[in-house]
Design an enzyme around this catalytic site. Structure first.
Site, PDB file in Angstrom:
ATOM      1  CB  CYS A   3      -0.928  -0.052   1.245  1.00 42.49           C
ATOM      2  SG  CYS A   3      -1.943   1.312   1.355  1.00 42.49           S
ATOM      3  CD  GLN A 211     -21.161  -9.139   9.329  1.00 42.19           C
ATOM      4  OE1 GLN A 211     -20.054  -8.378   9.231  1.00 42.19           O
ATOM      5  NE2 GLN A 211     -21.574  -9.762  10.288  1.00 42.19           N
ATOM      6  CE1 TYR A 240     -28.453  -6.787  20.117  1.00 42.85           C
ATOM      7  CE2 TYR A 240     -28.527  -9.113  20.631  1.00 42.85           C
ATOM      8  CZ  TYR A 240     -28.591  -7.892  21.115  1.00 42.85           C
ATOM      9  OH  TYR A 240     -28.394  -7.564  22.466  1.00 42.85           O
ATOM     10  CD  GLU A 261     -31.462  -4.787  13.403  1.00 39.56           C
ATOM     11  OE1 GLU A 261     -31.182  -3.729  13.947  1.00 39.56           O
ATOM     12  OE2 GLU A 261     -30.702  -5.863  13.574  1.00 39.56           O
ATOM     13  CG  ASN A 306     -24.466 -10.870  13.918  1.00 39.10           C
ATOM     14  OD1 ASN A 306     -23.231 -10.874  14.561  1.00 39.10           O
ATOM     15  ND2 ASN A 306     -24.407 -10.817  12.554  1.00 39.10           N
ATOM     16  CB  CYS A 333     -17.851  -8.012  15.458  1.00 38.39           C
ATOM     17  SG  CYS A 333     -18.752  -6.717  16.264  1.00 38.39           S
TER      18      CYS A 333
END
Length: 374
Positions: A3, A211, A240, A261, A306, A333
């Site tokens: 990069c 995602q 979720y 949700e 989630n 996550c």
């Protein structure tokens, strides 16, 4: 991944870029194993590796500079625009549109928002690419001042980018470090971006979460579906649920599936996907996951969670602990909040776990754990 921005010190967002990718992946799994060391019999499945570059299906780019010479990327520590339109994390389809969007900013004379001076209008460009190469563009503005001008120049942009299917303006009048505001103005007839995964069409509206790594998201849902099919529960909650990825993947036969949700946009997307797939035993509801669980009259056999990085929290963990739920599929996550939540549910034992590398070149990752009541 090589990069030039990183090498020149213009961007240091990729904190692990100087490490070989196999070392990155091994380090993430070690980190997760250490946090879950209290489960010595936990079976670890092989981690799901990602492409090292070009994996992001979504780019949230700060617009800086001037309308004649805009930058698309980030801001430096002085609040000035740094152009990262060649960012190697972005999918090739995203990289290809940034020059066209820069030309659009110039032609439509869209004044970038100047953070130090608190002046100007255009704050961000949010671009999402579907697996089929179609695009959604959201322009985050401070006010409605430029909406008419954007409408006037939109036909030319759609002609230049025929893959662009959904365009909207998000209004974010406040001067604070959040990317978007609450109000969305749709500018195209099409309102959802079709995200085809594992034979299912998920629909993404402008304010819905999805995602950012399509290939790993597909593997995430396949893994969740495999565990659910093996256990064959008669009822499942997907808390979720977002646009319904887990719920729709786990729908089968006479199984009752409920998705919860907080985002009405995401629920509307999930309902559209369910109707198209003919899944009449799946229903979605807008609401808080914890409040829904606490108020429910009946409990399911299996719960999928989630949550965001903060985890499910003490209240929902406590409800699961005291419930009759037999299995939990926890997709996280943030392994730190995952470990904290699991500690609050001692009646469950972690049976299997798998690290899925949703975010190469950074320390972040996704992990899925299958819990069983003992």
């Amino acid at each position: 991944m090589q990069c030039s921005y990183f090498d020149a010190g213009r961007c240091r967002s990729c904190t692990l870029l100087d490490r070989p990718y196999p070392e990155q992946l091994a380090g993430k799994e070690l980190h997760c194993r250490t946090l879950l060391a209290g489960y010595p019999d936990l079976q670890w499945l092989p981690p799901a590796a990602s492409r090292e570059a070009g994996f992001r299906n979504k780019a949230k780019m700060v617009v800086g500079g001037t309308s004649r010479n805009p930058t698309i990327g980030i801001l430096d520590d002085q609040g000035r625009g740094v152009d990262l339109s060649g960012c190697g994390l972005c999918a090739p389809g995203l990289q290809a549109v940034f020059p066209v969007l820069a030309a659009f900013i110039r032609q439509a004379r869209l004044t970038p928002y100047d953070v130090p001076r608190r002046s100007g209008e255009l704050k961000y460009l949010i671009v999402t690419e579907s697996p089929d190469g179609e695009l959604m563009l959201r322009l985050v503005l401070r006010s409605e001042q430029l909406v008419g001008r954007i409408r006037g120049h939109l036909p030319a942009l759609l002609q230049a980018l025929p893959q662009l299917k959904v365009v909207s303006v998000n209004l974010h009048p406040e001067h604070k470090a959040v990317v978007e505001g609450e109000r969305e103005i749709l500018l195209t007839e099409q309102s959802t971006l079709r995200m085809g995964l594992n034979g299912l069409d998920l629909h993404l509206r402008p304010q819905s979460f999805f995602q950012t790594n399509t290939a790993i998201a597909a593997e995430l849902y396949r893994q969740g579906r495999a565990w659910v099919e093996e256990l064959a529960p008669s009822s499942v909650w997907d808390l979720y649920c977002g646009v319904g990825g887990f719920a729709l993947h786990c729908a089968a036969g006479s199984r009752d599936v409920v998705g919860i949700e907080t985002s009405p946009e995401a629920v509307a997307s999930a309902e559209l996907s369910s109707r198209e797939a003919g899944l009449d035993r799946v229903r979605f509801q807008t609401g808080d996951a914890t409040a829904f669980a606490l108020a429910a009259e009946a409990e399911p056999d299996l719960v999928i969670v989630n949550p965001p990085r903060r985890g499910i929290g003490r209240e929902l963990s406590g409800w699961l602990e005291s419930s009759s739920v037999q299995h939990v599929v926890y997709s996280s996550c943030n392994a730190v909040s995952l470990a904290r939540d699991l500690a609050a549910m001692p009646s469950f034992t972690a049976q299997r776990a798998r690290v899925l590398d949703m975010f190469p070149q950074s320390a972040h990752y996704e992990v899925m754990v299958l819990l069983e009541r003992t």
